[in-house]
Design an enzyme around this catalytic site. Structure first.
Site, short mmCIF file in Angstrom:
data_model
loop_
_atom_site.label_atom_id
_atom_site.label_comp_id
_atom_site.label_asym_id
_atom_site.label_seq_id
_atom_site.Cartn_x
_atom_site.Cartn_y
_atom_site.Cartn_z
N VAL A 1 73.15 48.54 22.68
CA VAL A 1 73.74 48.73 24.01
C VAL A 1 72.80 49.62 24.81
O VAL A 1 72.53 50.77 24.43
CB VAL A 1 75.13 49.39 23.90
CG1 VAL A 1 75.72 49.59 25.27
CG2 VAL A 1 76.06 48.55 23.03
N ASP A 2 72.27 49.07 25.89
CA ASP A 2 71.41 49.85 26.78
C ASP A 2 72.26 50.32 27.96
O ASP A 2 72.98 49.52 28.55
CB ASP A 2 70.25 48.97 27.27
CG ASP A 2 69.38 48.51 26.11
OD1 ASP A 2 69.18 49.30 25.17
OD2 ASP A 2 68.91 47.36 26.12
N VAL A 3 72.15 51.60 28.24
CA VAL A 3 73.05 52.17 29.24
C VAL A 3 72.25 52.86 30.33
O VAL A 3 71.26 53.54 30.06
CB VAL A 3 73.97 53.22 28.57
CG1 VAL A 3 74.92 53.84 29.59
CG2 VAL A 3 74.77 52.60 27.44
N TYR B 1 73.41 48.02 30.81
CA TYR B 1 72.24 47.47 31.48
C TYR B 1 71.91 46.11 30.89
O TYR B 1 71.88 45.94 29.66
CB TYR B 1 71.07 48.44 31.25
CG TYR B 1 69.72 47.95 31.72
CD1 TYR B 1 69.34 48.06 33.06
CD2 TYR B 1 68.82 47.40 30.81
CE1 TYR B 1 68.11 47.63 33.48
CE2 TYR B 1 67.56 46.97 31.23
CZ TYR B 1 67.21 47.07 32.57
OH TYR B 1 65.98 46.65 32.97
N HIS C 1 69.15 43.22 30.45
CA HIS C 1 67.70 42.97 30.57
C HIS C 1 67.39 41.80 31.47
O HIS C 1 66.37 41.77 32.14
CB HIS C 1 67.10 42.67 29.18
CG HIS C 1 67.09 43.86 28.32
ND1 HIS C 1 65.96 44.61 28.12
CD2 HIS C 1 68.08 44.46 27.64
CE1 HIS C 1 66.27 45.62 27.33
NE2 HIS C 1 67.55 45.57 27.02
#
Lengths: 207, 250
Positions: free
Chosen positions: B129-131, B142, B144
């Site tokens: 999980v990109d935050v 976020y 990609h």
């Protein structure tokens, strides 16, 4: 040193163990059929997955009978890894349950840590104590190894050497009874200590 | 007692190692096999290998690289980059990976966590999980691929856990590559919300950051820049963690 046979009956990926053996400078063969065990001097039995399914496969493939002959009658050393160690027992309850190889008396049950507030599956690096024996020669007591499992081996009687690990409760992390060995953890994924342990098994000479 | 892991992350753009700053500015760092070999000699707890371009170009992480790394690294190996199907996962596991990181595919198809977790076991599935922070300071997931993803962060991570993810790899986009410390609030909030292990990533600058991350609930700490660009090694982190009373593998 004679040839090492790695049992491959579809219980997960056996290549990691093979790569570790090769890295240690030894050769191995994959044994897909019971008769292939006859030509090897030592047996490694890696496995992941469900006990019930594995027990069924042991019967269907004929490996249960041949392994008992090779290990008990012909006294070939065997190292069971993870599910492979659990299958050395008489019986396991996972996945509908099933009969193991009966090479070391005991049963395989859901890890009792579940009742002690720790999370199951037990995944990660954990210390193994009080080990002794052939497998841990040169490895400091309390070294960490890599575990991934939900069930534990409960020996029926006191064995020659038992490695103990604490996850909620003390459980059996490894067993050694004469020429029969097992590790609940994955030595092939346990860096230097794991490689040393595999090397100790490979170099072991039966008395 | 289970150890807190220190995990180097190796980012790839196909075939070579790179490092990003805030997910954009890139620096090339050479051959992944060489980098993995160094981490192996450092006796690390686990290695994460991620191809950050694979999804963008509809490809997946190079299998030759995985098998070369696996031939020399006898530790758990976690790989990701463009994995979309159970066949993709099977083939990287066959090359020597132990776990897979899923990210982009989940934004389109969260149910893939359940499908893959049932087939390979939860221990195999790491949901990444990109935050980042939105203009008004809220945390948001976020994407990609640049598309909108509206599910609130905490709902999203609860959904991932419920679907069967075994672990969360939590990355802060703002802190990525800056070596100014982790976003501890973010780690704390996520670790309080789920009970699966949270691996903190994005911003580690010093051994004491590793201690802070664990104090805030991280089960493991991951980093890249600090190992590539400074003298700090995974062992330095572990020694600091040990002296703070945290269980680590030395």
């Amino acid at each position: 040193m004679g040839m090492i046979g790695i049992i491959n009956i579809g219980l997960g990926n056996v290549d990691s163990v093979g790569r570790a053996i090769r890295h240690l400078g030894h050769d191995y063969v994959l044994c897909h059929e019971p008769r292939e065990l006859e030509a090897v001097e030592k047996i490694i039995f890696p496995g992941v997955g469900s006990y019930g399914a594995a027990a069924k496969l042991l019967g269907e493939t004929g490996f249960r009978d041949s392994l008992r002959i090779e290990v008990l009658d012909n006294r070939k050393p065997i190292l069971g890894i993870c599910l492979g160690m659990q299958l050395l027992a008489d019986r396991g309850e996972e996945g509908g349950g099933g009969d193991g190889l009966g090479l070391i008396h005991g049963t395989v049950e859901l890890h009792r840590g579940a009742d002690c507030g720790v999370s199951i599956p037990h995944i990660g690096w954990n210390d193994v104590f009080d080990s002794g024996g052939v497998l841990y020669d040169g490895i400091p007591d309390g070294s960490a190894f890599y575990f991934v499992h939900s069930y534990e081996f409960i020996p029926a009687s006191k064995l020659q050497y038992v490695g103990i690990c604490d996850h909620g409760i003390d459980f059996t992390a490894s067993i050694e009874d004469g020429h029969i060995f097992g590790t609940q953890f994955h030595p092939e994924k346990s860096q230097e200590c794991g490689l040393s342990l595999l090397d100790n098994f490979i170099k072991y000479k039966r008395c | 007692m289970l150890k807190h892991r220190v995990i180097p992350i190796v980012l790839l753009d196909g075939y070579s190692v790179l490092k990003t700053i805030q997910f954009s500015t890139r620096r090339n760092l050479g051959n992944p096999i060489t980098v993995a070999r160094i981490y192996n000699t450092r006796n690390v707890d686990e290695l994460v290998l991620l191809d950050i371009d694979a999804s963008k170009y509809g490809e997946k992480i190079d299998e030759f690289t995985i098998s070369e790394v696996a031939s020399e690294c006898f530790m758990p190996l976690t790989v990701g980059g463009g994995l979309r199907t159970c066949e993709d996962i099977s083939s990287v596991l066959a090359k020597g990976a132990d776990k897979v990181v899923l990210n982009t595919v989940l934004l389109d198809k969260p149910e893939f966590v359940a499908e893959s977790s049932q087939q390979f076991g939860a221990q195999c599935i790491v949901a990444s999980v990109d935050v980042r922070k939105s203009g008004d300071g809220r945390y948001e997931v976020y994407s990609h691929a640049g598309r909108d993803f509206d599910t609130p962060l905490l709902d999203w991570i609860m959904e991932l856990e419920e679907l069967g993810a075994g672990e969360l790899l939590l990355n802060s986009v703002e802190n990525d590559g800056l070596m100014t410390g982790y976003d501890l609030n973010l780690i704390h909030m996520v670790a309080e919300t789920v009970s699966i292990p949270v691996v903190a990533a994005g911003g580690l600058s010093s051994p004491s950051d590793a201690v802070s991350a664990v104090d805030n609930g991280a089960a493991a700490v991951a980093a890249a820049s600090v190992f590539h660009f400074t003298d700090i090694t995974p062992d330095d982190l572990k020694l600091e963690m040990k002296s703070s009373g945290l269980p680590v593998r030395i």
